[in-house]
Design an enzyme around this catalytic site. Structure first.
Site, PDB file in Angstrom:
ATOM      1  N   ASN A 127     -34.227  -1.781 -31.990  1.00  9.80           N
ATOM      2  CA  ASN A 127     -33.866  -3.009 -31.294  1.00  9.80           C
ATOM      3  C   ASN A 127     -34.555  -4.180 -31.982  1.00  9.80           C
ATOM      4  O   ASN A 127     -35.705  -4.495 -31.714  1.00  9.80           O
ATOM      5  CB  ASN A 127     -34.292  -2.909 -29.835  1.00  9.80           C
ATOM      6  CG  ASN A 127     -33.715  -4.037 -28.998  1.00  9.80           C
ATOM      7  OD1 ASN A 127     -33.495  -5.135 -29.510  1.00  9.80           O
ATOM      8  ND2 ASN A 127     -33.491  -3.776 -27.731  1.00  9.80           N
ATOM      9  N   ASP A 128     -33.820  -4.815 -32.879  1.00 12.53           N
ATOM     10  CA  ASP A 128     -34.373  -5.908 -33.672  1.00 12.53           C
ATOM     11  C   ASP A 128     -34.873  -7.067 -32.823  1.00 12.53           C
ATOM     12  O   ASP A 128     -35.536  -7.969 -33.320  1.00 12.53           O
ATOM     13  CB  ASP A 128     -33.277  -6.467 -34.592  1.00 12.53           C
ATOM     14  CG  ASP A 128     -33.196  -5.702 -35.904  1.00 12.53           C
ATOM     15  OD1 ASP A 128     -34.244  -5.305 -36.411  1.00 12.53           O
ATOM     16  OD2 ASP A 128     -32.070  -5.526 -36.391  1.00 12.53           O
ATOM     17  N   CYS A 129     -34.506  -7.058 -31.579  1.00 11.64           N
ATOM     18  CA  CYS A 129     -34.844  -8.192 -30.717  1.00 11.64           C
ATOM     19  C   CYS A 129     -36.015  -7.902 -29.800  1.00 11.64           C
ATOM     20  O   CYS A 129     -36.368  -8.728 -28.964  1.00 11.64           O
ATOM     21  CB  CYS A 129     -33.623  -8.592 -29.912  1.00 11.64           C
ATOM     22  SG  CYS A 129     -32.319  -9.148 -30.993  1.00 11.64           S
TER      23      CYS A 129
END
Ligand code: BGC
Ligand code: NOJ
Length: 864
Positions: A537-539
């Site tokens: 989850n890059d966020c």
């Protein structure tokens, strides 16, 4: 509401109106040359790298949308129209666009004239072919004027938009008969050029955009030249070079005329860049002393008096007079030998048709490795056609160029590309092998990896760097998928550099061990892996703590980073490290194998002790050691990723936690449009969480249905023994099942989108970011390996069906390691247990042993 329909027999989606909710595109090209093409003829082309070698220009966010493309104009006695509807947008009497595998055919008719344009990128060609068929269905003779149109990009897609003060002065072209060459910057450091040609004499041409359109206030829709019905013969010098041919096409009633246009790209060796200008017209003269080797190819006579006359109607306009007698240098132009050779391959409609047929055979063969026959036509077309096709496209382009990714910002993602392998390894194992070696070469000796690399250079991207702590494990996942498919254990002995440094080359197996060690050596206070900048989850940026507008959430790290941990990475390690241990055992490296197994066991304990929240798996611990994705949190209480991943790693299967976690997913995350990523979504900015809380609730990672990880839950449901729910979730996100709500979905009904807006969004159910998404590979993997249950393993093909009983009986034909397996499944979903027979003989367990190459194996699986 639908805007077209599937044509399964022809392997096409047929768009029946230009007025779709968004541009619906297709990808042409499979190796080096690519075009994105919308159902209105919009799009652009590039060679290998959508940023660095862009052939044609595309303006993002244009009004109307999709305003740049590879277009045609028909002038029928003053009536101007476009067969692809755009750009003229004159009402058509009939219209359809057939998007097929690597080609699209757009057909429009008006005033009794029909024009069908078939666009494709042939195999082994750095070119897009546009094959036109014009037919006069009326009973009067027609005297049509046809104009083609592309606008050149000045090669670097980003610089093309930014550096106008330079770029508006550098555009250069050459015109040689029916071929228009784009040669900007060729005189200095470039060795490549573009060209656009047609296999017929032309009435004239245009290469200057403003001249074609009619000055700065003109529009492409009502461009002056096609409106006037006569070519401008404009020669671009700076400003915006284009390529447009003008042809007269007289058509008697009932008559048909075929034309082949080719938009191509070629490179010349540095010592063979030039040839005498001859009859070629050039925007600006170049004098070069021709070396021995450089005169090849043109065959033209530089001293001919009127080169225009030789070509028929093209006016003579030579930039300068050569005086070879006086020994002066003669003007030269780009060496066109390679362009001419390419054009010769498609210089008749028959040749173009044969290339198209070859392309279709190629795709049929590729997709033929897995074919499902079942009573569910939506599942059949998803699995047999569109999902496989999307996997190939996604593998080719990673996340670089789509109608949502500009092709400018991103290279190939390390984690993305490893996951993409799952979707294509059976189709193109040799390309998967190469990709693995390229990826591994961007790994650092400590096992971490550049998050992205540039496809043109294959070098890691320094701007982004490393520190995404799930990345290393995806290499294990990708290599393991490759080995289960191919059995090619020799790849593990290939020497691969670390950090692209040959002196650091080690066998590939050492890279995998380094991956595992990177996780082992970077554990946090709960014995769980440190998250670094982010995991899948890059966020979820637990160390970023950013307050500065515009600052990158992914690369800004304001905490020292030894506290925030990822439950997801822990789950992932338990899912993929056992495969690494198996590989090490097979190589006799048993003591490291044992260490890996001990590590997995320890990770399972940490997960058990600190990963469980009471009714589901937690997501992470933040930089203060506080749980993320917990009932203790006000917002963001439950995340999808750890539920799928931990169960795939085997967590909770023997103590009821898996079933409970999946029940929580169903209660809290599942919606009619798919399973949302997190609930309840964040309504305010949480500085300790990062980008996830920057999205409005229901969008993207903040509680959108992030389709990529729905298959993890689908797989988990099959493992946990709930196939009805697994298949139900599959249908909620799979485009073929959503086609009937295309007005809600908006993106193409034949490919997955990265995200469908979640329940909290104001536009719940609306999809975005179609085409280039890990969803392609993962849904393919979930559908074929887990639901349909035909799964490669190191020892053979596992047959373990998990379709619900209501789906009925089905058969799968699977090519695997050179043999063909015909697998008939009856009674799937009854109890999950079944009886397996191979060529009539009962087999214990669920593995069909590897058959000799060329064999045809009859497999039956009967549910009990
Ligand atoms: C997106 C992510 C993406 C990341 C890196 C974020 O804005 O929401 O989906 O992975 O950028 O490009
Ligand atoms: C898109 C990125 O390409 C992928 O690597 C990432 O895992 C997902 N977004 C989720 O953030």
């Amino acid at each position: 509401m639908r805007f077209g329909h599937f044509d399964d027999a022809n392997e096409e989606y047929v768009v029946t109106t230009p007025d779709t909710p968004l541009p619906w595109i297709n990808y042409l090209g499979n190796q080096d040359f690519f075009s994105l093409l919308s159902h209105r003829g919009g799009g652009y082309s590039f060679f290998r790298d959508a940023r660095l070698r862009r052939l044609t220009r595309f303006r993002y966010q244009s009004v109307p949308a999709d305003n740049d493309g590879h277009f045609f104009f028909v002038n029928d006695a003053g009536d101007l129209w476009s067969p692809t509807f755009a750009p003229v947008q004159a009402k058509l009497d009939s219209y359809e666009c057939r998007h097929g595998l690597g080609y699209s055919r757009i057909t429009g008719s008006r005033g009794g004239v029909e024009v069908a344009v078939t666009y494709f990128v042939p195999l082994d060609a750095t070119a897009e072919v546009q094959r036109l068929r014009l037919t006069n269905h009326s009973d009067t003779a027609k005297d049509l004027t046809l104009f083609s149109y592309v606008e050149w990009c000045l090669w670097d897609g980003l610089d093309d938009m930014l550096n106008l003060q330079r770029n508006l002065s550098i555009g250069e072209v050459e015109v040689d008969g029916s071929t228009i060459y784009h040669v900007t910057e060729y005189r200095e450091r470039r060795d490549h050029y573009g060209f656009y040609s047609v296999n017929a004499p032309i009435e004239g041409y245009d290469t200057d955009r403003d001249a074609f359109i009619g000055g700065p206030w003109g529009t492409l829709a009502q461009a002056a030249v096609p409106r006037g019905g006569r070519p401008g013969d404009s020669l671009a010098a700076g400003w915006c070079p284009i390529a447009s041919h003008c042809l007269r096409v007289p058509l008697a009633p009932g008559q048909t005329r075929d034309l082949v246009f080719v938009l191509g790209y070629a490179e010349n060796p540095d010592d063979d860049k030039w040839e005498p200008l001859g009859r070629t017209i050039r925007s600006a003269p170049v004098n070069e002393t021709l070396g021995e080797s450089s005169s090849a190819g043109s065959g033209a006579d530089p001293a001919a008096d009127d080169p225009g006359a030789a070509e028929g109607r093209v006016p003579s306009r030579r930039p300068m007079v050569a005086d070879t007698a006086m020994g002066r240098p003669q003007p030269v132009g780009v060496n066109k030998v390679r362009a001419r050779a390419l054009l010769a391959r498609f210089d008749t409609a028959e040749k173009a048709d044969a290339e198209l047929a070859r392309l279709r055979d190629y795709w049929r063969d590729l997709l033929g490795h897995f074919q499902l026959e079942s009573g569910d036509e939506k599942m059949n077309r998803s699995v047999n056609l569109w999902n496989q096709y999307q996997c190939m496209v996604t593998f080719n382009l990673s996340r670089s160029a789509s109608y949502f990714e500009t092709g400018i910002g991103r290279g190939m993602g390390f984690r993305d590309s490893n996951q993409d392998l799952l979707g294509i390894v059976a189709m193109v194992p040799e390309r998967a092998r190469q990709r693995i070696l390229d990826l591994a070469a961007t790994q650092f000796p400590d096992g971490s990896a550049y998050h992205q690399y540039q496809p043109l250079t294959k070098r890691g991207n320094h701007d982004l760097g490393s520190g995404f702590n799930d990345d290393p494990l995806w290499l294990i996942w990708g290599v393991s998928a490759y080995l289960k498919e191919t059995g090619d254990l020799a790849i593990l002995d290939e020497r691969v550099p670390f950090d692209n440094d040959e002196s650091l080359a080690r066998p590939l197996i050492d890279h995998l061990v380094a991956s595992w060690k990177h996780v082992r050596d970077n554990l946090g206070p709960h014995g769980l892996p440190l998250i670094g900048r982010a995991d899948w989850n890059d966020c979820l940026n637990l160390n970023a703590f950013t307050r500065t507008p515009g600052e990158s959430f992914q690369t800004t790290v304001n905490r020292e980073g030894r506290v925030a941990e990822s439950v997801f990475i822990a789950g992932m390690a338990t899912a993929c490290c056992p495969d690494l241990a198996d590989l090490l055992d097979r190589r006799g490296e048993t003591s490291i194998a044992a260490e890996v197994r001990q590590f997995v066991a320890a990770m399972r304990v940490s997960l058990h002790d600190h990963g469980w929240d009471g009714a589901w798996f937690r997501r992470a611990y933040d930089a203060f050691g506080q749980p993320v994705g917990s009932a203790e949190n006000e917002e963001g209480q439950i995340y999808i990723e750890p539920q799928g991943m931990c169960i795939m790693g085997g967590a909770g299967l023997d103590d009821g936690r898996a079933a409970q976690a999946l029940e929580s997913v169903n209660q809290r995350l599942a919606s009619e449009h798919g399973v949302a990523l997190v609930a309840p979504p964040y309504t305010r900015y949480h500085i300790e969480l990062g980008e996830i809380s920057s999205y409005p609730p229901g969008y993207k990672e903040n509680g959108g249905v992030f389709c990529h990880n729905n298959p993890w839950v689908i797989i988990a449901e099959t493992i946990a023994g709930t196939p009805e729910r697994a298949f139900d979730y599959y249908r909620r996100i799979t485009p073929a099942y959503r086609e009937a709500i295309s007005e809600v979905q908006m993106t193409e009904p034949y490919v997955y989108a990265q995200m469908i807006a979640g329940p909290a969004a104001s536009r719940f159910g609306q999809a975005k970011n179609s085409w280039l998404t890990g969803t392609a590979a993962w849904t393919w993997h979930a559908a074929t390996c887990w639901l349909l249950g035909v799964r490669p393993s190191l020892d053979g093909l596992v047959v373990s069906p998990r379709m619900p009983e209501s789906f009925g009986d089905y058969a799968v034909t699977r090519k695997y390691r050179g043999a063909t397996y015909h697998i008939q499944v009856t009674g799937s979903g009854k109890t999950g247990r079944g009886r397996l027979t191979v060529d009539g003989a009962p087999v214990d367990g669920e593995v069909v042993p590897v058959a000799p190459r060329g064999a045809r194996v009859e497999v039956r699986w009967e549910g009990r």
